[in-house]
Design an enzyme around this catalytic site. Structure first.
Site, PDB file in Angstrom:
ATOM      1  N   ASP A  10      14.204 -22.537  15.697  1.00 42.32           N
ATOM      2  CA  ASP A  10      15.086 -22.938  16.782  1.00 42.32           C
ATOM      3  C   ASP A  10      15.334 -24.448  16.706  1.00 42.32           C
ATOM      4  O   ASP A  10      14.595 -25.174  16.041  1.00 42.32           O
ATOM      5  CB  ASP A  10      14.425 -22.555  18.109  1.00 42.32           C
ATOM      6  N   ASP A  12      16.900 -26.781  19.821  1.00 45.81           N
ATOM      7  CA  ASP A  12      16.609 -27.492  21.080  1.00 45.81           C
ATOM      8  C   ASP A  12      15.245 -27.110  21.641  1.00 45.81           C
ATOM      9  O   ASP A  12      14.960 -25.927  21.860  1.00 45.81           O
ATOM     10  CB  ASP A  12      17.691 -27.197  22.114  1.00 45.81           C
ATOM     11  N   LYS A 149      18.749 -13.113  19.117  1.00 45.10           N
ATOM     12  CA  LYS A 149      18.370 -13.767  17.860  1.00 45.10           C
ATOM     13  C   LYS A 149      17.629 -12.789  16.955  1.00 45.10           C
ATOM     14  O   LYS A 149      17.726 -12.871  15.727  1.00 45.10           O
ATOM     15  CB  LYS A 149      17.495 -14.985  18.131  1.00 45.10           C
ATOM     16  N   ASP A 172      10.703 -22.046  21.064  1.00 41.41           N
ATOM     17  CA  ASP A 172      10.133 -22.568  22.308  1.00 41.41           C
ATOM     18  C   ASP A 172      10.571 -21.845  23.564  1.00 41.41           C
ATOM     19  O   ASP A 172       9.987 -22.068  24.623  1.00 41.41           O
ATOM     20  CB  ASP A 172      10.496 -24.051  22.467  1.00 41.41           C
ATOM     21  N   ASP A 176      14.070 -16.861  22.216  1.00 44.76           N
ATOM     22  CA  ASP A 176      13.409 -16.650  20.921  1.00 44.76           C
ATOM     23  C   ASP A 176      12.520 -15.406  20.905  1.00 44.76           C
ATOM     24  O   ASP A 176      12.017 -15.022  19.852  1.00 44.76           O
ATOM     25  CB  ASP A 176      12.565 -17.875  20.551  1.00 44.76           C
TER      26      ASP A 176
END
Length: 224
Positions: A10, A12, A149, A172, A176
């Protein structure tokens, strides 16, 4: 030790901090990794591709929380989500909330909104409409319910001829979780959402980019 055939990471909150500053230690570490490194983000395609070039990893990117995939920098976006569903949901939500749209004209599969309304109430209002509302920690995303994702990672893995269980993934936030479920090994950085930590195989001692470095060291992809 898990032997990763590829990495998905990832951006951000993982490669960047809360101010969205890119961690240079993580960039340097990723450039040393010899297996394919794929960025998987809630950001739009042009942002993800620029970030991939800047960081120095694979041209393959998963964008818009899995709604868009691209395999070559100068290739075509492959749209996996239906933005029309998201627009219908937005029309319902507009009757109850004042929104600030983000990157609307550039997003091909979803709608991105400023985090300034009650997401739990919004989820109730669009229940049964074939969409979901995801909190990336930086924005709210109305996405096709069929998109994640994780599903995008399955798509990419099939195209590359790699078993998805051969992927190690680093992230994070809530968006995710599905990626962690389909990959072989999931690593949450220290600042990760508690829901992600619950499904992770490992939580790093350090947050964001420093946690990425620790993850790569644990996997044996870079030296300690």
């Amino acid at each position: 030790m898990f032997k990763a055939e590829a990495i998905a990471v990832d951006i951000d909150g993982t490669l960047t901090n809360r101010k969205r500053a890119l961690n240079c230690n993580a960039v340097e570490a990723l450039r040393k990794v010899e297996v394919p490194v794929i960025l998987a983000t809630g950001n739009i395609s042009c942002f993800a591709r620029a970030a991939a070039k800047l960081i120095g990893v694979s041209d393959i990117v998963i964008c818009e929380n899995g709604g868009v995939v691209r395999f070559e920098y100068d290739g075509e976006d492959i749209v996996l989500g239906d933005k029309r569903k998201c627009i219908k949901a937005l029309e319902i939500l507009e009757k109850h909330f004042d929104f600030e749209l983000l990157d609307f004209e550039y997003r091909k599969s979803e709608i991105c909104l400023r985090r300034n309304f009650d997401i739990e109430e919004a989820k109730k209002l669009v229940e049964g409409m074939g969409v979901k509302i995801v909190d990336s920690g930086f924005a709210y995303h109305i996405t096709d319910a069929e998109v994640s994702k994780g599903r995008a990672l399955l798509y990419v893995a099939e195209k590359l001829g790699i078993d998805p269980r051969g992927f190690a993934v680093i992230g994070d936030s809530e968006n995710d979780v599905e990626m962690f479920k389909v990959a072989g090994f999931g690593i949450a950085v220290a600042n990760a959402d508690e829901n992600l930590k619950e499904v992770a195989d490992l939580v790093t001692p350090s947050p964001d980019g420093d946690g990425v470095v620790e993850a790569l060291q644990f996997l044996g992809l870079i030296e300690q």
